[in-house]
Enzyme design. Sequence first.
Site, PDB file in Angstrom:
ATOM      1  N   SER A   1       0.485  -1.043  -0.317  1.00  0.00           N
ATOM      2  CA  SER A   1       0.268  -0.539  -0.179  1.00  0.00           C
ATOM      3  C   SER A   1       1.115   1.124  -0.222  1.00  0.00           C
ATOM      4  O   SER A   1       1.881   1.564  -0.685  1.00  0.00           O
ATOM      5  CB  SER A   1      -0.765  -0.237   1.577  1.00  0.00           C
TER       6      SER A   1
ATOM      7  N   ASP B   1      -8.365  -4.325  -6.465  1.00  0.00           N
ATOM      8  CA  ASP B   1      -8.236  -3.725  -5.469  1.00  0.00           C
ATOM      9  C   ASP B   1      -9.205  -2.085  -5.455  1.00  0.00           C
ATOM     10  O   ASP B   1      -8.562  -1.484  -6.953  1.00  0.00           O
ATOM     11  CB  ASP B   1      -6.405  -3.080  -5.853  1.00  0.00           C
TER      12      ASP B   1
ATOM     13  N   HIS C   1      -7.133  -5.261  -2.350  1.00  0.00           N
ATOM     14  CA  HIS C   1      -5.972  -4.437  -1.969  1.00  0.00           C
ATOM     15  C   HIS C   1      -4.648  -5.670  -0.553  1.00  0.00           C
ATOM     16  O   HIS C   1      -3.583  -5.466  -1.038  1.00  0.00           O
ATOM     17  CB  HIS C   1      -6.223  -3.109  -1.401  1.00  0.00           C
TER      18      HIS C   1
END
Length: 419
Positions: A230, A324, A358
């Site tokens: 991330s 995602d 994600h």
Amino acid sequence: MSKACLQILPNAKCLFDEPVQLKVDRLKPRQQVDLRAEVTDDKGIVFRSSATYEANSSGTIDLTTASSLGGSYTGVEPMGLLWSLKPNTLHAKFVKKVVSAPCLVNFSVHSKDSPGILAEVINERSLLAEGVRRIPVNEGKLRGVLFVPPEMGPHPAVLDLYTFGRGLSETRAALLANRGFVVFTVSLYGYEDNPKNVTKIHLEYFEEAIQFLKNQPQVRGSGVGLLSLSKSGDLALSIATFLPGIAATVWINGCNANAMIPLHNKGTVIPPLMIDTTRVFATKSGALNIKYVINDPMAVENQATLIPIERANGRFLFVAAEDDQNWDSCYFADQAMQQLRRHGKDNYESVFYPGAGHYLETPYMPFCPSSIHGVFGKPVVWGGVPRSHAAAEVDLWRRIQEFFRTNLANDSNLSKAKL
């Protein structure tokens, strides 16, 4: 007829990232039962899953070959009871902060015809292998935890940048150390006496972390690896670009520009790629979708936020989840690779996972569709189809280890460590 027998093979005790075989014997031929799993995380949140199976003509159910008829999942999914675990509260992510204590999963068999448990067993899933040392780090400005394998080494070294969302996450670092790596998971804010929030990032802090890692007697003298996820993905790109000694960088669902927070490096400042909150929208679950909140890094007005990764000497593994919903990681990965190609560089490889969301983490974690965002402070959706996401995590965990093994040089101790 004797009571049903539920076995965990090869052993009821295993490492967290290891698969197990669940087998039920002594049932009636073609008897249908529910298999259930239950675990409580370190915040006291209970996660549960359930699947219906039918015994074969011998009264046996083997989850490596048997197909679930319904419940939390269907089909042949040997580890389905783990990845399909769901919390008893909305928008909760499985939390395991105390890696010294195993994760205790209760598996049980229940009759479809009458109440009561036919059989049950505890699966003790350890995050620390025997002999792996967990060493808290409090030196100078550095805060974090170092994990060292029991063998003398030398071992390849990895800096785990699980740095955003406050506090410190040790799970991934501990499991990687079990596989023959010296791993330093470093905190940036919200841990011990770190600042409570972060308003700017100084690369000197991570330069100190890299040197600390290299100075460990069990560490091989070659380059260090970076492991990110991330927001720490663009931080990893910056470290690999501006700091020496980075041989291999794993970028997972990150950005190719410096996102949201100014980055300082020896007098140079890379401005942040900012967000537009008008692009946020609510989903049916009440969680927010923020996928397109961040501005386009390739727009002319945002060129200064791009990280000049063509200056990096090490290799990159770009990992992007095609579902995602946190941000457009596939687009960011493509742009990063195009940037390298434009400069004549081929020091990268990539993998894109259809149906993954994600939060790509270590194998057999309960799938997390939504949870509180570390920056927004509100629940957001992460995306992903549970079955596809779980399969991606298993594959990625193998790839991460192979990537580091290949690019952090060969070593006899490391080659003996199992995947």
